[in-house]
Design a protein around this motif. Sequence first.
Motif, PDB file in Angstrom:
ATOM      1  N   ALA A 312       0.591  -0.935   0.363  1.00 26.70           N
ATOM      2  CA  ALA A 312       0.210   0.351  -0.477  1.00 26.70           C
ATOM      3  C   ALA A 312       1.569   1.252   0.151  1.00 26.70           C
ATOM      4  N   LEU A 313       1.892   0.928   0.708  1.00 24.67           N
ATOM      5  CA  LEU A 313       3.353   2.823   0.102  1.00 24.67           C
ATOM      6  C   LEU A 313       3.518   2.944  -0.429  1.00 24.67           C
ATOM      7  N   ALA A 314       4.008   1.210  -0.825  1.00 30.94           N
ATOM      8  CA  ALA A 314       5.044   2.045  -2.531  1.00 30.94           C
ATOM      9  C   ALA A 314       4.451   2.316  -3.624  1.00 30.94           C
ATOM     10  N   ALA A 315       3.077   0.944  -3.700  1.00 29.19           N
ATOM     11  CA  ALA A 315       2.322   1.728  -4.509  1.00 29.19           C
ATOM     12  C   ALA A 315       1.842   2.826  -5.236  1.00 29.19           C
ATOM     13  N   PRO A 316       2.566   3.925  -5.036  1.00 27.30           N
ATOM     14  CA  PRO A 316       2.313   5.271  -5.393  1.00 27.30           C
ATOM     15  C   PRO A 316       3.199   5.287  -6.063  1.00 27.30           C
ATOM     16  N   PHE A 317       4.382   4.680  -5.946  1.00 24.87           N
ATOM     17  CA  PHE A 317       5.661   5.403  -5.578  1.00 24.87           C
ATOM     18  C   PHE A 317       5.424   4.322  -7.302  1.00 24.87           C
ATOM     19  N   PHE A 318       4.847   3.185  -7.590  1.00 27.28           N
ATOM     20  CA  PHE A 318       5.278   2.628  -8.446  1.00 27.28           C
ATOM     21  C   PHE A 318       4.193   3.329  -9.823  1.00 27.28           C
ATOM     22  N   VAL A 319       3.385   3.660  -9.489  1.00 29.11           N
ATOM     23  CA  VAL A 319       2.431   4.340 -10.125  1.00 29.11           C
ATOM     24  C   VAL A 319       3.532   5.554 -11.239  1.00 29.11           C
ATOM     25  N   ALA A 320       3.498   6.722 -10.062  1.00 34.26           N
ATOM     26  CA  ALA A 320       4.602   7.845 -10.458  1.00 34.26           C
ATOM     27  C   ALA A 320       4.941   7.593 -11.150  1.00 34.26           C
ATOM     28  N   PHE A 321       6.639   6.432 -11.374  1.00 32.40           N
ATOM     29  CA  PHE A 321       7.524   6.502 -12.369  1.00 32.40           C
ATOM     30  C   PHE A 321       7.499   5.687 -13.287  1.00 32.40           C
ATOM     31  N   ASP A 322       5.873   4.913 -13.366  1.00 31.11           N
ATOM     32  CA  ASP A 322       5.633   4.686 -14.877  1.00 31.11           C
ATOM     33  C   ASP A 322       5.037   5.152 -15.592  1.00 31.11           C
ATOM     34  N   THR A 323       4.534   5.943 -14.946  1.00 31.52           N
ATOM     35  CA  THR A 323       3.542   6.934 -15.979  1.00 31.52           C
ATOM     36  C   THR A 323       4.049   8.688 -15.544  1.00 31.52           C
ATOM     37  N   MET A 449      -5.798   1.850  -9.971  1.00 32.07           N
ATOM     38  CA  MET A 449      -6.061   2.562 -10.989  1.00 32.07           C
ATOM     39  C   MET A 449      -6.610   4.435 -11.078  1.00 32.07           C
ATOM     40  N   LEU A 450      -7.276   4.513 -10.358  1.00 33.71           N
ATOM     41  CA  LEU A 450      -7.814   5.724  -9.731  1.00 33.71           C
ATOM     42  C   LEU A 450      -6.652   6.757 -10.058  1.00 33.71           C
ATOM     43  N   LEU A 451      -5.239   6.457  -9.387  1.00 31.89           N
ATOM     44  CA  LEU A 451      -4.170   7.483  -8.804  1.00 31.89           C
ATOM     45  C   LEU A 451      -3.474   7.243 -10.548  1.00 31.89           C
ATOM     46  N   THR A 452      -3.315   6.318 -11.455  1.00 31.78           N
ATOM     47  CA  THR A 452      -3.169   6.101 -12.915  1.00 31.78           C
ATOM     48  C   THR A 452      -4.279   7.059 -13.872  1.00 31.78           C
ATOM     49  N   LEU A 453      -5.200   7.019 -13.500  1.00 33.55           N
ATOM     50  CA  LEU A 453      -5.634   8.559 -13.893  1.00 33.55           C
ATOM     51  C   LEU A 453      -5.565   9.523 -13.816  1.00 33.55           C
ATOM     52  N   VAL A 454      -5.365   9.850 -12.653  1.00 35.21           N
ATOM     53  CA  VAL A 454      -4.933  11.572 -12.163  1.00 35.21           C
ATOM     54  C   VAL A 454      -4.062  12.062 -12.944  1.00 35.21           C
ATOM     55  N   ALA A 455      -2.793  10.335 -12.998  1.00 35.34           N
ATOM     56  CA  ALA A 455      -1.450  10.863 -13.547  1.00 35.34           C
ATOM     57  C   ALA A 455      -1.329  11.308 -14.999  1.00 35.34           C
ATOM     58  N   ILE A 456      -2.316  10.446 -16.038  1.00 35.17           N
ATOM     59  CA  ILE A 456      -2.553  10.618 -17.545  1.00 35.17           C
ATOM     60  C   ILE A 456      -2.654  11.768 -17.627  1.00 35.17           C
ATOM     61  N   PHE A 457      -4.722  11.886 -17.128  1.00 30.16           N
ATOM     62  CA  PHE A 457      -5.765  13.144 -17.433  1.00 30.16           C
ATOM     63  C   PHE A 457      -5.068  15.163 -16.704  1.00 30.16           C
ATOM     64  N   GLY A 458      -4.677  14.602 -15.666  1.00 32.53           N
ATOM     65  CA  GLY A 458      -4.123  15.515 -14.270  1.00 32.53           C
ATOM     66  C   GLY A 458      -2.499  16.125 -15.125  1.00 32.53           C
ATOM     67  N   ARG A 459      -1.913  15.809 -15.503  1.00 34.05           N
ATOM     68  CA  ARG A 459      -0.426  16.258 -16.585  1.00 34.05           C
ATOM     69  C   ARG A 459      -0.884  17.528 -16.996  1.00 34.05           C
ATOM     70  N   VAL A 488      -6.140  11.552  -4.245  1.00 35.50           N
ATOM     71  CA  VAL A 488      -6.968  10.524  -4.537  1.00 35.50           C
ATOM     72  C   VAL A 488      -6.670   9.389  -3.777  1.00 35.50           C
ATOM     73  N   TYR A 489      -5.452   9.159  -4.272  1.00 35.12           N
ATOM     74  CA  TYR A 489      -4.867   7.664  -3.668  1.00 35.12           C
ATOM     75  C   TYR A 489      -5.605   6.922  -2.313  1.00 35.12           C
ATOM     76  N   ALA A 490      -5.113   8.208  -1.050  1.00 33.68           N
ATOM     77  CA  ALA A 490      -5.579   8.066   0.293  1.00 33.68           C
ATOM     78  C   ALA A 490      -6.986   7.354   0.359  1.00 33.68           C
ATOM     79  N   ALA A 491      -8.021   8.719   0.019  1.00 31.50           N
ATOM     80  CA  ALA A 491      -9.058   8.542  -0.256  1.00 31.50           C
ATOM     81  C   ALA A 491      -9.800   7.545  -0.393  1.00 31.50           C
ATOM     82  N   THR A 492      -8.994   7.190  -1.663  1.00 32.40           N
ATOM     83  CA  THR A 492     -10.062   5.880  -2.515  1.00 32.40           C
ATOM     84  C   THR A 492      -9.048   4.270  -1.423  1.00 32.40           C
TER      85      THR A 492
END
Length: 512
Positions: A312-323, A449-459, A488-492
Motif C-alpha cells: 500500500a505504501l509503495a504502490a503510489p511510487f510505482f504508479v508515478a515512476f511508470d506514468t 487505478m484511480l491514481l493512474t487516471l489522475v496522473a494521465i489526465f491531470g498532467r 485521491v489515492y489515500a481517500a480511495t
Amino acid sequence: MIRSLLSVGGFTLLSRVTGFLSLAMQSAIMGAGAVSDAFFIAQRLPNSFRSIFGEGAFNAAFIPCYAKSLEQEGDEPAEEFAGEVYALLLASQIVLLLLVWLLTPQFVSLLAPGLGDRPEKFALAVSLTRITFPYLLFMTLFALHMGALNAHGRFALPAFAPNLMNLTVMAALAVAFLFPNAGYAASWGVTISGALELGLLMWGARQIGVLRGLRKPHWARVREFFLMLGPAVIGSASPQIAVFADTILSSMLADGGVSAISYAERLYQLPVGVIGIAAGTVLLPEMSRRIASGDVDGAHKAQSNTMALTIALAAPFFVAFDTIPELIVAGLFMRGKFTAHDAVAAGDVLAAYGAGLMALVLIASARASFQSRGDTSTPMKIALSALAVNVALKVALFRPLGAVGLATATSVGLWINLGALVALAIHRELIDFDGVFAKSVGATFLACMLLTLVAIFGRAPALALGLHFGAQANLVALIALGAAGAVVYAATLIGALHLAGVRVGSLRRGRR
C-alpha cells in the motif's frame, strides 16, 4: 511492530535528506576533479565490504540465533552468545584493518586500475583509503549492536545513526581549510562518523543491559551463527556484483548513459530505503522472536500484514515512476546544465527501474520466511540464480536499449528473486497470506487505478499551472499533481478498505 516500521522509515527518510545535503556540500567544496575522485575511491573500499557483510547479512544470521537464545535459554545465555560473537568480530576486523593498511596500494590498484599512470592521484587515494578503512571496523560492531537492539524491539536509534555520518562529513568539510585538502577532511569525517555511530548504539545497548562486554568464544555456541553467516554474506554480495556489472557496461554507453542511471537510481532508491528496507529490518526480529517462542501463526500474521502495508505504501511510487517519470526528473533536476533531453533519458531509465519497484520493496519481507527460521542458504541460492539472469540480460540488452536495458534487466531479476522466494515459501508452508492481505491488495489495486487516471489526465492541467512560475514550472506541476494524486489515492484506499471490512488499525496492530 508497524509503529517501529514507520519509525525506521522516518529516520531513513531523514538520512536520505541529510545525505543529499552532504553530497551537495561535497560537490561544492571538492568539485569534480582529482581530489573528489580519490575520496570516492577511498570511500568505496570500506563501503563495498560493508554492503556485502554489513547489517543485512549480519542480522540475517545473528538475530535468529540471538532471539532463539533469548526465548529458549534466557537473558544471560543470550548475553554470553552475543559477547562471544563480539570478541570474534573485533579480532577479525582488527586483523583485516592491519592487512589493508599494509597492502593499501595493492587494494587501490585492484579497485581503480585506471590510476596506475597518475601517481599523484594514486598516492592521494592510498592515503585517503588508509584514513577511511577503520570505518568498516566501526560499522561491523555497529551491525552487532543494531542486531541486539532490534532483537529487543529497539529500532529508532539504529535507524537514526546513519544521519551522524552525513552531519559529521558536513562538519568536517566546513573546516576543510585545516587539512591538506578537502578530501582529507571528508575522509576523516567518514571515519569519525563511524566511531560516533558505534558509540551511540553502544550507549543504547548499555541502557537495556545488553552487550556489556567481550566473552571468550566457544565454537559450540557460535557455530550455528557462522554457518548461517556464510550464505548470508554470499547472498548480500549478489547486488554488489550487479552494480559492478552496471558500472562496466554503462561505461561503454554514449555520453549521458551513466548519468541517466545515476539520477534515476537516486529517485528509485527513495521508497526502497524508506519502505522496503524498513519493513525487512522490523519484520525479521519480530518473526524470529515469535517462531522461537512457538508462535508460528503470529509470525505469519506479522509477515502478511507487513507485506500488505508495504504494498500500500509503495504502490503510489510505482504508479508515478511508470506514468510521469520525465516530469519527476524534470521537476527535481532540470536546472542549469541538466537539459530537457537529459530529463527524458533519465525518465526512461526511471520507468524501467519502476517496473521492478514492487518486487524490490517486498524481497526483504519475503526473505524473512527463511531467515527467521535460520535458513540463509535458500535465499542465497535464489539471489544468485536471479543475479545470473540479471547479468545475462544486461549483456543482451545494453547494446540495443542502452541504459534502459540495464534497468530493465534489474527489474526482471528482482521479480524472479521475489517470485522464487514466495513460491518456495508457499510450497514449504513458511508463509500464509490471510484474508486481510487479499482485501488490502485489492483495495490498493483500485486506488492505483484511480491514481493512474489522475496522473494521465491531470498532467496537462498541472503543467499549465506550472507555466505561471517560470523556471520552476516543472517543480510546481509535479507538486500539484502529486498533491492531487495523494488525496485521491489515500481517500480511495481508505474507503475501499472500509467497504471490504478491513480497519486500518488492524494492519497496524497485526490482527486478522
